[in-house]
Design an enzyme around this catalytic site. Structure first.
Site, PDB file in Angstrom:
ATOM      1  N   PRO A   2       0.657  -1.288   0.000  1.00 37.24           N
ATOM      2  CA  PRO A   2       0.000   0.000   0.000  1.00 37.24           C
ATOM      3  C   PRO A   2       0.685   1.343   0.000  1.00 37.24           C
ATOM      4  O   PRO A   2       0.264   2.178   0.729  1.00 37.24           O
ATOM      5  CB  PRO A   2      -0.854  -0.016   1.247  1.00 37.24           C
ATOM      6  N   GLU A   3       1.536   1.732  -0.807  1.00 31.62           N
ATOM      7  CA  GLU A   3       1.818   3.167  -0.883  1.00 31.62           C
ATOM      8  C   GLU A   3       1.512   3.503  -2.325  1.00 31.62           C
ATOM      9  O   GLU A   3       1.201   2.599  -3.104  1.00 31.62           O
ATOM     10  CB  GLU A   3       3.260   3.469  -0.437  1.00 31.62           C
ATOM     11  N   LYS A  54      -3.137   7.074  -3.022  1.00 31.65           N
ATOM     12  CA  LYS A  54      -3.299   5.772  -2.382  1.00 31.65           C
ATOM     13  C   LYS A  54      -4.674   5.171  -2.585  1.00 31.65           C
ATOM     14  O   LYS A  54      -5.192   4.476  -1.705  1.00 31.65           O
ATOM     15  CB  LYS A  54      -2.976   5.898  -0.880  1.00 31.65           C
TER      16      LYS A  54
END
Length: 415
Positions: A2-3, A54
Site C-alpha cells: 500500500p503506498e 493511495k
DNA sequence: CGTCCACGTCTAC
DNA sequence: TAGACCTGGACGG
C-alpha cells in the site's frame, strides 16, 4: 502493497490481466468483510482500473447486449459502475483460477469463461475498504505521481496551514497534501535530501515554488544560480530537485521497478529491498513519531522529536512465495548461495530518551482488556520489562558516525 | 506458546 | 491524540 507506487502497480496489473477478459454475474463479497455489498450484476462486463495517490478505482463496464430487450432483465446493470478501493496495510489484487482463490479474498469478480477465473481484492488485515459508486475520496490531495503540478500547487499554496507546523516526516503522511506517500517513502525521500525528519514541515518547505524549477534542468555543473526565483539552495539539489520534486520522482522509481514494490511476500521482494536506501536498512536510525509510526532516518533527528520517542526493535525481513503483479511466475527464486545471515551490525539506542515506554504502532493503542475474552481475563498490562532493547537491534552508529554512506543491507541478489 | 512488529486510515473521548 | 480495527510472520522462551 500500500503506498502510491503499489496502488498504481495494482491498477496496471488489473488492466493487464483483464485486457480482453469478459466478466459475468454478480460481484461477491466475503462473509466477514464489513465493506459495502457491491450490487452489480451483468451478463457480460469488462474491468479497467486507474489509480490516484493511495486509491485505486475499478470501472465495471457492461458490454452491449445483442438483444436490447435482454437488458431489461431485472438486476442486470447497463451502466458502468466505479468502485474505489483503499488498501489499508495489506490489500492487493490477484487473478487466479476459481479453485485457487487466495485466503482473504474479500471481493471477487468472476469471468464468463468455462473454468472461470477470478479477480480478487485480497486483504488479510481488512484495514482496506471499497466504495461502490465511489469517487476519489474528498479531502485527499492530488496524486504525487500523476498529478504532480497540482500536487505542488496544493502544498505551496497552503503552507500557512497549521498542519505544516508538524514535523516534516509526519506531514508527509498527511494525505490531504501528500496523497500517495507512506511510511517507507517518507523515509527514502527525506534520506535522499538529508533532511532531518523532525524539523517543521514549513521550515523544510518554505521557499519552494509552485513551479518545479528543476523540471527541465539537466544536471548542469556550473552553479549559475541564474533564475532569480530558485537561487536559494540549489547546487546540491541540481541533480535531484527539491523536496516536493522527490515526493514525485522517488515513488516513480518504485513504479519503474515494476511489480516489485513493497511486499515481503513477493518472490522478487529483493529487488525492492535493494532499492531501499534507508527504510529498514541496517545502520539507519529509527524513532517513533507522534503517531507511533516508525520513522527511519540517518543523522540528526531534528528538533521536534517526541519527548519519549523510542527506537523500536525491528525483526528480520521475511521472504516467501510469490504473488506478483508482473505475473511472471516464480522465476527461479532469488536463490544463490548462503542465506547470508548478515552479521548484526552494532547497535545502540537512539540518542534520545532511552526511557522504556510501552509504545508501539498498532497494538500500542490496542491494549485495552479484551471484552470478548470470557473467564478470568488476563491482566495484560505491559510488563514494562526492564529493557526493551533487542540484541539483534540495528539503529545507528550514533549520530557522529552516521556521516558515512548508507550501509548496504547485506542482501545479495542473484543477478 | 506469547510478544512485537507491519506498506493506513478512521472515529471517539 | 489515544484507541480501534485485523492477520500473520519472526523471534524469544
Amino acid at each position: 502493497m500500500p503506498e502510491g507506487p503499489e496502488l498504481h502497480l495494482a491498477s496496471q496489473f488489473v488492466n493487464k490481466v483483464c485486457a480482453g477478459v469478459v466478466f459475468s454475474g454478480p460481484v461477491i463479497k466475503s462473509e466477514v468483510s464489513k465493506s459495502p455489498d457491491v450490487s452489480f450484476s451483468c451478463e457480460a462486463y469488462r474491468i479497467t482500473a486507474a489509480s490516484r495517490g493511495k486509491e485505486v478505482k475499478l470501472t465495471l463496464t457492461p458490454m452491449k447486449a445483442d438483444e436490447p430487450k435482454r437488458r431489461a432483465k431485472a438486476g442486470q446493470a447497463d451502466e458502468p459502475m466505479d468502485i474505489v478501493f483503499r488498501f489499508g496495510m495489506s490489500g492487493f489484487f490477484r487473478f487466479t483460477g476459481e479453485d485457487e482463490l487466495p485466503k482473504h479474498a474479500h471481493l471477487r469478480f468472476y469471468t464468463k469463461e468455462k473454468p472461470c477465473r477470478v479477480l480478487s481484492f485480497v486483504d488479510a488485515r481488512r484495514f482496506g475498504s471499497w466504495q461502490p459508486n465511489g469517487t476519489w475520496q474528498a479531502g485527499r490531495g492530488p496524486c504525487i505521481m500523476f498529478e504532480y503540478k497540482s500536487f505542488r500547487e496544493n502544498v505551496v499554496s497552503h503552507l500557512s496551514d497549521r498542519a505544516f507546523e508538524r514535523p516534516i516526516c509526519e506531514v508527509l503522511l498527511n494525505q490531504k497534501y501528500f496523497n500517495g506517500i507512506g511510511n517507507y517513502l517518507r523515509a527514502e525521500i527525506l534520506f535522499r535530501l538529508n533532511i532531518p525528519p523532525f524539523v517543521s514541515a514549513r521550515t523544510a518547505l518554505e521557499g519552494l515554488e509552485s513551479e518545479d524549477l528543476y523540471e527541465n534542468m539537466k544536471p548542469l555543473k556550473n552553479e549559475t544560480a541564474d533564475i532569480t526565483k530558485g537561487v536559494r539552495k540549489k547546487k546540491a539539489k541540481e541533480e535531484t530537485g527539491d523536496l516536493l520534486r522527490l515526493c514525485h520522482t522517488v515513488p516513480l522509481e518504485v513504479v519503474s521497478l515494476g511489480g516489485k514494490g513493497y511486499d515481503p511476500e513477493k518472490a522478487d521482494y529483493s529487488a525492492f529491498q535493494a532499492w531501499l536506501q534507508c527504510y529498514y536498512v541496517d545502520g539507519m536510525k529509527s524513532l517513533r513519531d507522534h503517531n507511533g509510526r516508525t520513522m527511519w532516518f540517518k543523522g540528526d533527528p531534528g528538533p521536534l522529536v517526541p519527548k519519549d520517542s523510542k527506537s523500536p526493535s525491528p525483526k528480520k525481513r521475511i521472504k516467501k512465495e510469490d504473488h506478483d503483479y508482473t505475473d511472471k511466475k516464480k522465476v527461479a527464486k532469488v536463490r544463490s548461495g548462503s542465506t547470508t545471515k548478515k552479521s548484526t551490525i552494532k547497535r545502540e539506542s537512539v540518542t534520545k530518551t532511552p526511557k522504556k515506554e510501552k509504545k508501539d504502532a498498532d497494538r500500542r493503542k490496542t491494549k485495552p482488556t479484551r471484552k470478548k475474552t470470557p473467564g478470568a481475563n488476563a491482566p495484560q498490562q505491559e510488563a514494562k520489562s526492564g529493557e526493551r532493547r533487542r540484541k539483534t537491534s540495528r539503529t545507528q552508529p550514533t549520530d557522529g558516525v552516521a556521516a558515512s554512506g548508507p550501509q548496504r543491507r547485506s542482501l545479495r541478489l542473484s543477478r
